[in-house]
Write a protein that holds these residues in place. Structure first.
Motif, PDB file in Angstrom:
ATOM      1  N   ALA A 195       0.895  -1.235   0.148  1.00  0.00           N
ATOM      2  CA  ALA A 195       0.040  -0.108   0.008  1.00  0.00           C
ATOM      3  C   ALA A 195       0.846   1.303  -0.114  1.00  0.00           C
ATOM      4  CB  ALA A 195      -0.814   0.006   1.084  1.00  0.00           C
ATOM      5  N   ASP A 196       1.933   1.211   0.578  1.00  0.00           N
ATOM      6  CA  ASP A 196       2.986   2.556   0.631  1.00  0.00           C
ATOM      7  C   ASP A 196       4.376   1.733   0.567  1.00  0.00           C
ATOM      8  OD1 ASP A 196       3.864   5.105   1.031  1.00  0.00           O
ATOM      9  OD2 ASP A 196       4.724   4.349   2.814  1.00  0.00           O
ATOM     10  N   LEU A 197       5.341   2.473  -0.271  1.00  0.00           N
ATOM     11  CA  LEU A 197       6.832   1.972  -0.511  1.00  0.00           C
ATOM     12  C   LEU A 197       7.554   3.083   0.199  1.00  0.00           C
ATOM     13  CD1 LEU A 197       6.989   0.860  -4.196  1.00  0.00           C
ATOM     14  CD2 LEU A 197       6.857  -0.485  -2.091  1.00  0.00           C
ATOM     15  N   PRO A 198       8.329   2.600   1.566  1.00  0.00           N
ATOM     16  CA  PRO A 198       9.051   3.521   1.914  1.00  0.00           C
ATOM     17  C   PRO A 198      10.345   4.005   1.272  1.00  0.00           C
ATOM     18  CG  PRO A 198       8.599   1.475   3.587  1.00  0.00           C
ATOM     19  CD  PRO A 198       8.197   1.239   2.079  1.00  0.00           C
ATOM     20  N   ASP A 199      10.635   5.268   1.403  1.00  0.00           N
ATOM     21  CA  ASP A 199      11.842   5.581   0.886  1.00  0.00           C
ATOM     22  C   ASP A 199      13.002   4.855   0.738  1.00  0.00           C
ATOM     23  OD1 ASP A 199      10.433   7.791  -0.216  1.00  0.00           O
ATOM     24  OD2 ASP A 199      11.191   9.177   1.180  1.00  0.00           O
ATOM     25  N   ALA A 200      13.229   4.323   2.112  1.00  0.00           N
ATOM     26  CA  ALA A 200      14.450   3.175   2.354  1.00  0.00           C
ATOM     27  C   ALA A 200      14.308   2.041   1.428  1.00  0.00           C
ATOM     28  CB  ALA A 200      14.277   2.797   3.889  1.00  0.00           C
TER      29      ALA A 200
END
Length: 170
Positions: A52-57
């Protein structure tokens, strides 16, 4: 279910043509095919991670760990049938162990990823009736092909946009 963001490895033009050949064969046989998915962002790919979300890391790790390996060779060997009442049809990919380790390093950066583990594959069709599974296998045949994965892209469903994260140089 929320729309899923994804990081994907994309084959070169020759590899895309080979995958699209399978899409066309399924379509011509009257079976479900990714060819039926008309979105302009639809292209042959290997999903690294979806959530649902891709962290910048995760994106940073993907650039560093996968970008430095491109291009990557993968042998499309065998057909996978995934799912329950309705099936996803895919080509299984044999990929070097180092690539698998690096993909897993990206995936652990995404706590709410769609699936645990990673089965490298290229999706050919979704929502195939179980009764049509043998026919799909017969249509696809058994010849192995080699794909060269040359780019890492990001799919952002909130913006309806695909962006190239890194691409190999010729």
């Amino acid at each position: 279910m929320p729309r899923l963001h994804a990081l994907e490895l994309v084959p070169d033009a020759r590899g895309q043509d080979l995958v699209r050949r399978d899409w066309q064969a399924l379509h011509d046989a009257g079976l479900p095919s990714q060819l039926d998915h008309r979105a302009p962002t639809n292209a042959p790919h290997v999903t690294v991670v979806a959530a649902a979300d891709l962290p910048d890391a995760a994106i940073d790790v993907a650039k560093a760990r996968l970008g430095s390996l491109l291009p990557v060779r993968a042998r499309a060997a065998g057909v996978l049938l995934l799912g329950g009442e309705r099936l996803t049809v895919a080509r299984a990919l044999d990929i070097d162990d180092d690539v698998v380790r690096r993909v897993l390093a990206v995936r652990v950066q995404v706590p709410d990823r769609q699936h645990v583990g990673w089965i490298p594959h290229v999706t050919l069709a979704r929502r195939l009736d179980r009764a049509d599974a043998q026919r799909a296998i017969d249509v696809l045949g058994y010849a192995d092909v080699e794909l060269t994965l040359t780019a890492l892209r990001r799919w952002d469903p909130d913006r309806g946009r695909v962006t190239t994260v890194v691409e190999s140089r010729p």
